[in-house]
Design a protein around this motif. Sequence first.
Motif, PDB file in Angstrom:
ATOM      1  N   LYS A   1      77.092 -33.503 -35.133  1.00 43.63           N
ATOM      2  CA  LYS A   1      77.655 -35.391 -34.262  1.00 43.63           C
ATOM      3  C   LYS A   1      76.212 -36.169 -33.180  1.00 43.63           C
ATOM      4  O   LYS A   1      75.962 -36.874 -33.580  1.00 43.63           O
ATOM      5  N   GLU A   2      76.271 -35.691 -31.577  1.00 44.65           N
ATOM      6  CA  GLU A   2      75.152 -35.918 -31.687  1.00 44.65           C
ATOM      7  C   GLU A   2      73.760 -36.703 -32.111  1.00 44.65           C
ATOM      8  O   GLU A   2      73.185 -36.796 -31.845  1.00 44.65           O
ATOM      9  N   ARG A   3      73.042 -35.429 -33.053  1.00 46.92           N
ATOM     10  CA  ARG A   3      72.279 -34.979 -33.249  1.00 46.92           C
ATOM     11  C   ARG A   3      71.846 -36.735 -34.464  1.00 46.92           C
ATOM     12  O   ARG A   3      70.972 -37.425 -34.557  1.00 46.92           O
ATOM     13  N   ARG A   4      73.027 -36.931 -35.602  1.00 45.88           N
ATOM     14  CA  ARG A   4      73.675 -37.853 -36.252  1.00 45.88           C
ATOM     15  C   ARG A   4      73.491 -39.143 -35.394  1.00 45.88           C
ATOM     16  O   ARG A   4      72.651 -40.068 -35.673  1.00 45.88           O
ATOM     17  N   GLN A   5      74.090 -39.641 -33.957  1.00 48.88           N
ATOM     18  CA  GLN A   5      74.085 -40.772 -33.823  1.00 48.88           C
ATOM     19  C   GLN A   5      72.273 -41.252 -33.057  1.00 48.88           C
ATOM     20  O   GLN A   5      72.777 -41.934 -33.140  1.00 48.88           O
ATOM     21  N   ILE A   6      72.039 -39.834 -32.535  1.00 49.74           N
ATOM     22  CA  ILE A   6      70.775 -39.825 -31.851  1.00 49.74           C
ATOM     23  C   ILE A   6      69.662 -41.221 -33.383  1.00 49.74           C
ATOM     24  O   ILE A   6      69.093 -42.141 -32.903  1.00 49.74           O
ATOM     25  N   LEU A   7      69.865 -39.815 -34.772  1.00 49.19           N
ATOM     26  CA  LEU A   7      68.930 -40.299 -35.322  1.00 49.19           C
ATOM     27  C   LEU A   7      69.497 -41.941 -36.263  1.00 49.19           C
ATOM     28  O   LEU A   7      68.737 -42.510 -36.250  1.00 49.19           O
ATOM     29  N   GLU A   8      71.228 -42.062 -36.236  1.00 50.74           N
ATOM     30  CA  GLU A   8      71.006 -43.415 -36.372  1.00 50.74           C
ATOM     31  C   GLU A   8      70.745 -43.941 -35.658  1.00 50.74           C
ATOM     32  O   GLU A   8      70.013 -45.479 -36.286  1.00 50.74           O
ATOM     33  N   HIS A   9      70.960 -43.885 -34.430  1.00 53.93           N
ATOM     34  CA  HIS A   9      70.488 -45.287 -33.406  1.00 53.93           C
ATOM     35  C   HIS A   9      69.065 -45.690 -33.707  1.00 53.93           C
ATOM     36  O   HIS A   9      68.649 -46.586 -33.517  1.00 53.93           O
ATOM     37  N   LEU A  10      67.709 -44.429 -33.645  1.00 56.29           N
ATOM     38  CA  LEU A  10      66.613 -44.169 -33.627  1.00 56.29           C
ATOM     39  C   LEU A  10      65.707 -45.155 -35.077  1.00 56.29           C
ATOM     40  O   LEU A  10      65.625 -45.360 -35.575  1.00 56.29           O
ATOM     41  N   PHE A  11      66.366 -45.254 -36.185  1.00 55.59           N
ATOM     42  CA  PHE A  11      66.608 -45.716 -37.918  1.00 55.59           C
ATOM     43  C   PHE A  11      67.299 -46.646 -37.550  1.00 55.59           C
ATOM     44  O   PHE A  11      66.621 -47.774 -38.320  1.00 55.59           O
ATOM     45  N   GLN A  12      68.071 -47.836 -37.296  1.00 55.81           N
ATOM     46  CA  GLN A  12      68.418 -48.856 -36.998  1.00 55.81           C
ATOM     47  C   GLN A  12      67.406 -49.632 -36.392  1.00 55.81           C
ATOM     48  O   GLN A  12      66.938 -50.812 -36.571  1.00 55.81           O
ATOM     49  N   GLU A  13      67.744 -48.971 -34.651  1.00 51.78           N
ATOM     50  CA  GLU A  13      66.411 -49.914 -34.209  1.00 51.78           C
ATOM     51  C   GLU A  13      64.382 -49.716 -34.342  1.00 51.78           C
ATOM     52  O   GLU A  13      63.448 -50.712 -34.351  1.00 51.78           O
ATOM     53  N   GLY A  14      64.600 -48.549 -34.632  1.00 50.76           N
ATOM     54  CA  GLY A  14      62.731 -48.173 -35.130  1.00 50.76           C
ATOM     55  C   GLY A  14      62.012 -47.998 -34.134  1.00 50.76           C
ATOM     56  O   GLY A  14      61.184 -47.338 -34.243  1.00 50.76           O
ATOM     57  N   VAL A  15      62.859 -48.185 -32.717  1.00 48.01           N
ATOM     58  CA  VAL A  15      61.834 -47.587 -31.787  1.00 48.01           C
ATOM     59  C   VAL A  15      63.024 -47.055 -30.284  1.00 48.01           C
ATOM     60  O   VAL A  15      64.228 -47.700 -31.089  1.00 48.01           O
ATOM     61  N   ILE A  16      62.852 -46.243 -29.738  1.00 55.23           N
ATOM     62  CA  ILE A  16      63.253 -45.913 -28.559  1.00 55.23           C
ATOM     63  C   ILE A  16      62.983 -45.434 -27.689  1.00 55.23           C
ATOM     64  O   ILE A  16      61.815 -45.595 -27.476  1.00 55.23           O
ATOM     65  N   CYS A  17      63.641 -45.939 -26.236  1.00 57.26           N
ATOM     66  CA  CYS A  17      62.822 -45.715 -24.964  1.00 57.26           C
ATOM     67  C   CYS A  17      63.761 -44.345 -24.518  1.00 57.26           C
ATOM     68  O   CYS A  17      64.805 -44.433 -24.498  1.00 57.26           O
ATOM     69  N   VAL A  18      62.988 -43.594 -23.609  1.00 58.81           N
ATOM     70  CA  VAL A  18      63.645 -42.132 -23.046  1.00 58.81           C
ATOM     71  C   VAL A  18      63.224 -41.901 -21.530  1.00 58.81           C
ATOM     72  O   VAL A  18      61.948 -42.008 -21.407  1.00 58.81           O
ATOM     73  N   LYS A  19      63.629 -41.914 -20.640  1.00 55.13           N
ATOM     74  CA  LYS A  19      63.304 -41.497 -19.480  1.00 55.13           C
ATOM     75  C   LYS A  19      63.223 -40.382 -19.314  1.00 55.13           C
ATOM     76  O   LYS A  19      63.327 -38.933 -19.573  1.00 55.13           O
ATOM     77  N   LYS A  20      61.669 -40.362 -18.379  1.00 55.31           N
ATOM     78  CA  LYS A  20      61.569 -38.829 -17.956  1.00 55.31           C
ATOM     79  C   LYS A  20      62.454 -38.188 -17.401  1.00 55.31           C
ATOM     80  O   LYS A  20      61.924 -37.865 -16.210  1.00 55.31           O
ATOM     81  N   ASP A  21      63.444 -37.665 -17.304  1.00 50.43           N
ATOM     82  CA  ASP A  21      64.633 -36.789 -16.375  1.00 50.43           C
ATOM     83  C   ASP A  21      65.363 -36.264 -17.657  1.00 50.43           C
ATOM     84  O   ASP A  21      66.653 -36.744 -17.902  1.00 50.43           O
ATOM     85  N   PRO A  22      65.313 -35.222 -17.218  1.00 48.70           N
ATOM     86  CA  PRO A  22      66.244 -34.552 -18.206  1.00 48.70           C
ATOM     87  C   PRO A  22      67.055 -33.674 -17.811  1.00 48.70           C
ATOM     88  O   PRO A  22      68.193 -33.312 -18.292  1.00 48.70           O
ATOM     89  N   ARG A  23      67.440 -34.451 -16.647  1.00 42.46           N
ATOM     90  CA  ARG A  23      68.650 -33.814 -15.768  1.00 42.46           C
ATOM     91  C   ARG A  23      69.759 -35.246 -15.668  1.00 42.46           C
ATOM     92  O   ARG A  23      70.947 -34.984 -15.142  1.00 42.46           O
ATOM     93  N   ALA A  24      68.799 -35.934 -16.347  1.00 40.38           N
ATOM     94  CA  ALA A  24      70.166 -37.370 -16.182  1.00 40.38           C
ATOM     95  C   ALA A  24      71.081 -37.288 -17.409  1.00 40.38           C
ATOM     96  O   ALA A  24      70.920 -36.142 -18.144  1.00 40.38           O
ATOM     97  N   CYS A  25      72.433 -37.558 -16.504  1.00 40.30           N
ATOM     98  CA  CYS A  25      73.768 -36.760 -17.133  1.00 40.30           C
ATOM     99  C   CYS A  25      73.957 -37.733 -18.474  1.00 40.30           C
ATOM    100  O   CYS A  25      74.441 -37.339 -19.281  1.00 40.30           O
ATOM    101  N   ARG A  26      73.568 -39.236 -18.651  1.00 37.82           N
ATOM    102  CA  ARG A  26      73.037 -39.437 -20.397  1.00 37.82           C
ATOM    103  C   ARG A  26      71.764 -40.383 -20.342  1.00 37.82           C
ATOM    104  O   ARG A  26      71.088 -41.061 -20.076  1.00 37.82           O
ATOM    105  N   HIS A  27      72.190 -40.830 -22.152  1.00 36.78           N
ATOM    106  CA  HIS A  27      71.107 -41.860 -21.965  1.00 36.78           C
ATOM    107  C   HIS A  27      71.140 -43.084 -21.538  1.00 36.78           C
ATOM    108  O   HIS A  27      72.712 -43.806 -21.699  1.00 36.78           O
ATOM    109  N   ASN A  28      70.224 -44.039 -21.505  1.00 37.74           N
ATOM    110  CA  ASN A  28      70.439 -45.143 -20.893  1.00 37.74           C
ATOM    111  C   ASN A  28      70.659 -45.956 -22.490  1.00 37.74           C
ATOM    112  O   ASN A  28      71.667 -47.349 -22.175  1.00 37.74           O
ATOM    113  N   GLU A  29      70.851 -45.827 -22.658  1.00 39.14           N
ATOM    114  CA  GLU A  29      70.606 -46.666 -24.783  1.00 39.14           C
ATOM    115  C   GLU A  29      72.349 -46.207 -25.256  1.00 39.14           C
ATOM    116  O   GLU A  29      73.254 -46.941 -25.828  1.00 39.14           O
TER     117      GLU A  29
END
Length: 161
Positions: free
Chosen positions: A39-67
């Motif tokens: 479910k999470e993988r599909r949400q990530i891939l759908e968001h990437l396909f919708q936008e075409g780009v995605i930004c990810v902060k280099k913080d593996p300990r962050a509880c959640r993604h900014n988008e």
Amino acid sequence: LAQAIFGQAPLPKDTPHVDPCSAACEPTNQPTMVLISKKERRQILEHLFQEGVICVKKDPRACRHNELEDIPNLHVMMVLRSLCSRAFVTEKFNWQWYYYMLTNEGIDYLRGVLNLPPQVMPSTLTKQRPTRPALAGADQASGGEGKGWGKGKGKGYGKED
């Protein structure tokens, strides 16, 4: 001698030897593998396909993604790292942020994974239409005075008639 130096009793013969240096270097509370739900993988891939780009902060300990509010940042990092290794996205790293852009091969791959028709495109590849026509109202915006001949030099500028 080891007992006198380190204050330890010698280990029994059947106990496996554990190097204390290597055990101290590896944290025990972190998993060795990140498991991401479908479910999470599909949400990530759908968001990437919708936008075409995605930004990810280099913080593996962050509880959640900014988008993607309900997905941990580490999961987004791992999915996009996997896509990058297969050349489906290109990666740019700047100021502790990863910027991932979808490639043409990535678009084809995501269409297959997400079962999308070929007409659907990411928003970075769709042409944005302006909200108003480009030349409509350009002649009315000037207020009636002047015809675009400079900055007001001429009739009525600085002279008393």
